[in-house]
Design an enzyme around this catalytic site. Structure first.
Site, PDB file in Angstrom:
ATOM      1  CG  ASP A 151      -2.047   0.986   1.121  1.00 50.50           C
ATOM      2  OD1 ASP A 151      -2.361   1.418   0.004  1.00 50.50           O
ATOM      3  OD2 ASP A 151      -2.629   1.338   2.171  1.00 50.50           O
TER       4      ASP A 151
ATOM      5  NE  ARG B 110      -1.535   6.758   1.202  1.00 54.99           N
ATOM      6  CZ  ARG B 110      -1.676   5.930   2.225  1.00 54.99           C
ATOM      7  NH1 ARG B 110      -1.498   6.359   3.458  1.00 54.99           N
ATOM      8  NH2 ARG B 110      -1.982   4.660   2.013  1.00 54.99           N
TER       9      ARG B 110
ATOM     10  CG  HIS C 237      -0.612   1.951  -9.298  1.00 51.61           C
ATOM     11  ND1 HIS C 237      -0.817   1.566  -7.984  1.00 51.61           N
ATOM     12  CD2 HIS C 237      -1.646   2.780  -9.610  1.00 51.61           C
ATOM     13  CE1 HIS C 237      -1.939   2.127  -7.541  1.00 51.61           C
ATOM     14  NE2 HIS C 237      -2.444   2.872  -8.500  1.00 51.61           N
TER      15      HIS C 237
ATOM     16  CG  LEU D 176       8.901 -17.260  -2.592  1.00 51.43           C
ATOM     17  CD1 LEU D 176       8.555 -17.131  -1.109  1.00 51.43           C
ATOM     18  CD2 LEU D 176       9.370 -15.917  -3.144  1.00 51.43           C
TER      19      LEU D 176
ATOM     20  CD  GLU E  98       2.817 -12.180  16.594  1.00 53.43           C
ATOM     21  OE1 GLU E  98       2.900 -11.001  16.967  1.00 53.43           O
ATOM     22  OE2 GLU E  98       2.360 -13.096  17.299  1.00 53.43           O
TER      23      GLU E  98
HETATM   24  C1  IPE Z   1      -5.417  -2.621   0.069  1.00 56.36           C
HETATM   25  O1  IPE Z   1      -5.092  -1.292  -0.120  1.00 56.36           O
HETATM   26  C2  IPE Z   1      -5.406  -3.342  -1.248  1.00 56.36           C
HETATM   27  C3  IPE Z   1      -4.096  -3.488  -1.867  1.00 56.36           C
HETATM   28  C4  IPE Z   1      -2.966  -3.067  -1.430  1.00 56.36           C
HETATM   29  C5  IPE Z   1      -4.112  -4.210  -3.117  1.00 56.36           C
HETATM   30  P1  IPE Z   1      -6.215  -0.162  -0.305  1.00 56.36           P
HETATM   31  O2  IPE Z   1      -5.484   1.096  -0.496  1.00 56.36           O
HETATM   32  O3  IPE Z   1      -7.169  -0.559  -1.358  1.00 56.36           O
HETATM   33  O4  IPE Z   1      -6.956  -0.214   1.094  1.00 56.36           O
HETATM   34  P2  IPE Z   1      -7.811   0.895   1.838  1.00 56.36           P
HETATM   35  O5  IPE Z   1      -8.783   1.422   0.842  1.00 56.36           O
HETATM   36  O6  IPE Z   1      -6.874   1.946   2.312  1.00 56.36           O
HETATM   37  O7  IPE Z   1      -8.438   0.160   2.977  1.00 56.36           O
HETATM   38  C1  IPE Z   2      -1.710   0.196  -3.301  1.00 58.36           C
HETATM   39  O1  IPE Z   2      -1.450   1.556  -3.326  1.00 58.36           O
HETATM   40  C2  IPE Z   2      -1.971  -0.372  -4.670  1.00 58.36           C
HETATM   41  C3  IPE Z   2      -3.341  -0.865  -4.863  1.00 58.36           C
HETATM   42  C4  IPE Z   2      -4.329  -0.759  -4.018  1.00 58.36           C
HETATM   43  C5  IPE Z   2      -3.603  -1.506  -6.132  1.00 58.36           C
HETATM   44  P1  IPE Z   2      -2.617   2.631  -3.335  1.00 58.36           P
HETATM   45  O2  IPE Z   2      -2.975   2.910  -4.736  1.00 58.36           O
HETATM   46  O3  IPE Z   2      -3.737   2.190  -2.456  1.00 58.36           O
HETATM   47  O4  IPE Z   2      -1.882   3.863  -2.707  1.00 58.36           O
HETATM   48  P2  IPE Z   2      -2.505   4.926  -1.693  1.00 58.36           P
HETATM   49  O5  IPE Z   2      -3.003   4.159  -0.505  1.00 58.36           O
HETATM   50  O6  IPE Z   2      -3.595   5.633  -2.415  1.00 58.36           O
HETATM   51  O7  IPE Z   2      -1.359   5.811  -1.347  1.00 58.36           O
HETATM   52 MG    MG Z   3      -4.109   2.461  -0.478  1.00 58.98          MG
END
Ligand code: IPE
Ligand code: IPE
Ligand code: MG
Length: 245
Positions: free
Chosen positions: A25, A29, A42, A136, A212
């Protein structure tokens, strides 16, 4: 300067978590902080995904599940969804060219029925080509939702009860765990979430019963092999009691 590496700061290869989950995640940002469009995050995140997956293999991890795309992520703008799919397809293309060298078994975890056409063909090809590897196992969670996975298991249990293959009392946590998307993926030991969020977001709900957690403010595109080391070191210092004293 202390040149002797302190024992408590070195990963014990004998006590690695059997199964690590990573919620990748913070891509959006990371890009926004740099004034870039979200998709640039991405693309950067995909590079890190590759580095971390192969690093996990190098340190001897047996099972790694990465959250790449959730059942909820379809609610993002169409353009962003297409970009994420493109980045995943590029990862598979790369893996199709390098799997004999990399020797990682790749599988996809989720409701894969929505993936069709060329992308699905490539997914099937990489799964088939890498099923022989025993180091793995990398599970890529795509169109994955923990609630959907549990419902999938419940439907399969109901079906088996209807056909007489199973009695209702045969449904136990052990037998039910084998009815999830994979019959060998029913627990996770360590769940890692970068980006500062402290929630599961529908990831491995059944499997994380006794996991954990390791959180960090690092955004996924900034995540380094040493951060995986840190998470595992921290894990190895914890006392997992499983309800006992
Ligand atoms: C969780 O992240 C899904 C992935 C990393 C693929 P999100 O960015 O979608 O989760 P929320 O919306 O912050 O809960
Ligand atoms: C995780 O990064 C990737 C996916 C959910 C596919 P985000 O796209 O959720 O990045 P943030 O949370 O908006 O920074
Ligand atoms: Mg996110």
């Amino acid at each position: 300067m202390n040149l002797i590496k302190r024992k408590e700061n070195v990963i014990d290869p004998e006590r690695l978590p059997n199964h690590v989950g990573i919620i990748m995640d913070g891509n959006g940002r990371w890009a926004q902080k740099r004034g870039l469009p979200r998709y640039a995050g991405h693309a950067a995140g995909a590079k890190v995904f590759k580095t971390i997956a192969y690093y996990a293999r190098d340190i001897g991890l047996k099972n790694l599940t990465v959250y790449a795309f959730s059942t909820e992520n379809w609610q993002r703008p169409q353009e962003e969804v297409s970009r994420i799919m493109k980045v995943l397809e590029e990862f598979i293309d790369d893996a199709l060219n390098t799997f004999e060298k990399e020797k990682v078994r790749i599988r996809f975890l989720g409701d894969l029925s929505v993936f069709t056409g060329v992308l699905r063909e490539k997914m099937d090809r990489i799964v088939d080509a890498t099923k022989k590897f025993s180091g793995l196992t990398l599970n890529i969670a795509m169109n994955y939702g923990g609630q959907n996975e549990i419902v999938h298991g419940a439907r399969e249990a109901a079906r088996r009860v209807l056909t007489g293959e199973m009695k209702p009392e045969d449904i136990t946590p052990e037998s039910f765990g084998k009815l999830l998307y994979f019959d060998d993926c029913d627990t996770v030991d360590l769940v890692i979430r970068p980006s500062g969020e402290k929630r599961l977001s529908n990831f491995l709900l059944w499997q994380s019963a006794y996991a954990e957690f390791w959180y960090s403010d690092i955004l996924w595109p900034d995540f380094k092999p040493r951060d995986l080391d840190r998470a595992i070191l921290d894990y190895q210092k914890r006392n997992r009691r499983f309800g006992r004293v």
